[in-house]
Write a protein that holds these residues in place. Structure first.
Motif, PDB file in Angstrom:
ATOM      1  N   UNK A  79       0.824  -1.207   0.000  1.00 37.21           N
ATOM      2  CA  UNK A  79       0.000   0.000   0.000  1.00 37.21           C
ATOM      3  C   UNK A  79       0.860   1.260   0.000  1.00 37.21           C
ATOM      4  N   UNK A  80       2.015   1.200   0.631  1.00 39.71           N
ATOM      5  CA  UNK A  80       2.948   2.331   0.619  1.00 39.71           C
ATOM      6  C   UNK A  80       3.361   2.673  -0.815  1.00 39.71           C
ATOM      7  N   UNK A  81       3.368   1.666  -1.666  1.00 37.63           N
ATOM      8  CA  UNK A  81       3.717   1.861  -3.076  1.00 37.63           C
ATOM      9  C   UNK A  81       2.471   1.925  -3.959  1.00 37.63           C
ATOM     10  N   UNK A  82       1.320   2.197  -3.340  1.00 38.07           N
ATOM     11  CA  UNK A  82       0.046   2.365  -4.027  1.00 38.07           C
ATOM     12  C   UNK A  82      -0.372   1.128  -4.807  1.00 38.07           C
ATOM     13  N   UNK A  83      -0.034  -0.031  -4.289  1.00 40.27           N
ATOM     14  CA  UNK A  83      -0.421  -1.306  -4.898  1.00 40.27           C
ATOM     15  C   UNK A  83      -1.594  -1.869  -4.100  1.00 40.27           C
ATOM     16  N   UNK A  84      -2.792  -1.322  -4.392  1.00 42.46           N
ATOM     17  CA  UNK A  84      -3.973  -1.641  -3.608  1.00 42.46           C
ATOM     18  C   UNK A  84      -4.404  -3.099  -3.727  1.00 42.46           C
ATOM     19  N   UNK A  85      -4.357  -3.653  -4.926  1.00 42.53           N
ATOM     20  CA  UNK A  85      -4.799  -5.043  -5.091  1.00 42.53           C
ATOM     21  C   UNK A  85      -3.906  -6.000  -4.306  1.00 42.53           C
ATOM     22  N   UNK A  86      -2.597  -5.816  -4.434  1.00 41.65           N
ATOM     23  CA  UNK A  86      -1.666  -6.680  -3.708  1.00 41.65           C
ATOM     24  C   UNK A  86      -1.792  -6.464  -2.202  1.00 41.65           C
ATOM     25  N   UNK A  87      -1.967  -5.205  -1.789  1.00 45.73           N
ATOM     26  CA  UNK A  87      -2.156  -4.899  -0.370  1.00 45.73           C
ATOM     27  C   UNK A  87      -3.404  -5.550   0.186  1.00 45.73           C
ATOM     28  N   UNK A  88      -4.472  -5.534  -0.605  1.00 43.78           N
ATOM     29  CA  UNK A  88      -5.724  -6.171  -0.184  1.00 43.78           C
ATOM     30  C   UNK A  88      -5.559  -7.668  -0.020  1.00 43.78           C
ATOM     31  N   UNK A  89      -4.919  -8.290  -1.015  1.00 45.10           N
ATOM     32  CA  UNK A  89      -4.738  -9.735  -0.964  1.00 45.10           C
ATOM     33  C   UNK A  89      -3.903 -10.155   0.241  1.00 45.10           C
ATOM     34  N   UNK A  90      -2.821  -9.435   0.491  1.00 39.03           N
ATOM     35  CA  UNK A  90      -1.993  -9.780   1.642  1.00 39.03           C
ATOM     36  C   UNK A  90      -2.715  -9.476   2.950  1.00 39.03           C
ATOM     37  N   UNK A  91      -3.506  -8.405   2.953  1.00 37.71           N
ATOM     38  CA  UNK A  91      -4.266  -8.074   4.149  1.00 37.71           C
ATOM     39  C   UNK A  91      -5.271  -9.155   4.529  1.00 37.71           C
ATOM     40  N   UNK A  92      -5.818  -9.827   3.541  1.00 39.27           N
ATOM     41  CA  UNK A  92      -6.760 -10.911   3.821  1.00 39.27           C
ATOM     42  C   UNK A  92      -6.102 -12.056   4.594  1.00 39.27           C
ATOM     43  N   UNK A  93      -4.800 -12.168   4.465  1.00 31.86           N
ATOM     44  CA  UNK A  93      -4.102 -13.235   5.182  1.00 31.86           C
ATOM     45  C   UNK A  93      -4.107 -13.012   6.697  1.00 31.86           C
ATOM     46  N   UNK A  94      -4.350 -11.787   7.139  1.00 29.45           N
ATOM     47  CA  UNK A  94      -4.522 -11.549   8.577  1.00 29.45           C
ATOM     48  C   UNK A  94      -5.715 -12.369   9.070  1.00 29.45           C
ATOM     49  N   UNK A  95      -6.806 -12.323   8.300  1.00 30.51           N
ATOM     50  CA  UNK A  95      -8.000 -13.078   8.673  1.00 30.51           C
ATOM     51  C   UNK A  95      -7.774 -14.582   8.547  1.00 30.51           C
ATOM     52  N   UNK A  96      -7.036 -14.993   7.520  1.00 32.01           N
ATOM     53  CA  UNK A  96      -6.745 -16.421   7.359  1.00 32.01           C
ATOM     54  C   UNK A  96      -5.937 -16.945   8.534  1.00 32.01           C
ATOM     55  N   UNK A  97      -5.002 -16.147   9.014  1.00 30.19           N
ATOM     56  CA  UNK A  97      -4.204 -16.563  10.179  1.00 30.19           C
ATOM     57  C   UNK A  97      -5.087 -16.664  11.417  1.00 30.19           C
ATOM     58  N   UNK A  98      -6.022 -15.735  11.566  1.00 31.35           N
ATOM     59  CA  UNK A  98      -6.934 -15.799  12.701  1.00 31.35           C
ATOM     60  C   UNK A  98      -7.820 -17.036  12.617  1.00 31.35           C
TER      61      UNK A  98
END
Length: 107
Positions: free
Chosen positions: A59-78
């Motif tokens: 997201x720091x590099x304005x890569x919203x799709x990649x940021x979203x996909x990696x962010x979903x892994x927070x929920x997968x870990x939970x």
């Protein structure tokens, strides 16, 4: 022979370097591979932290799709840990959400 943690550290360094070099797809794949290893080792808290770090880097590099996909892994870990939202997890999600660029409501 290298230990698993040394290999993971090297993988994380590689992912960061790929992002710095603008190779976002490759970096995302590296993060996903590292996350899969953490999940297989049942290192769910580490996976949450890594997913957050990867999402924020993208997201720091304005890569919203990649940021979203990696962010979903927070929920997968939970889900893998079968835990509920605690304050730390909520803060990770909030941090990721706040890293997205604001959208204007101009019409």
């Amino acid at each position: 022979m290298e230990s698993a943690s040394v290999r993971l550290d090297k993988g994380l360094q590689t992912a960061r370097k790929l992002i710095e070099d603008g190779q976002f797809y490759e970096a995302e794949q590296m993060y996903k591979a590292l996350l899969a290893r953490y999940m297989a080792q049942r290192r769910y808290n580490d996976a949450k932290q890594l997913a957050c770090a990867g999402a924020l880097a993208m997201l720091h590099h304005e890569r919203e799709e990649e940021g979203s996909e990696l962010g979903l892994h927070v929920f997968k870990a939970m889900t893998g840990a079968r835990t509920s939202f605690d304050d730390q997890s909520l803060e990770l999600v909030r941090t990721i959400a706040e890293a997205f660029p604001s959208t204007s409501a101009s019409g």
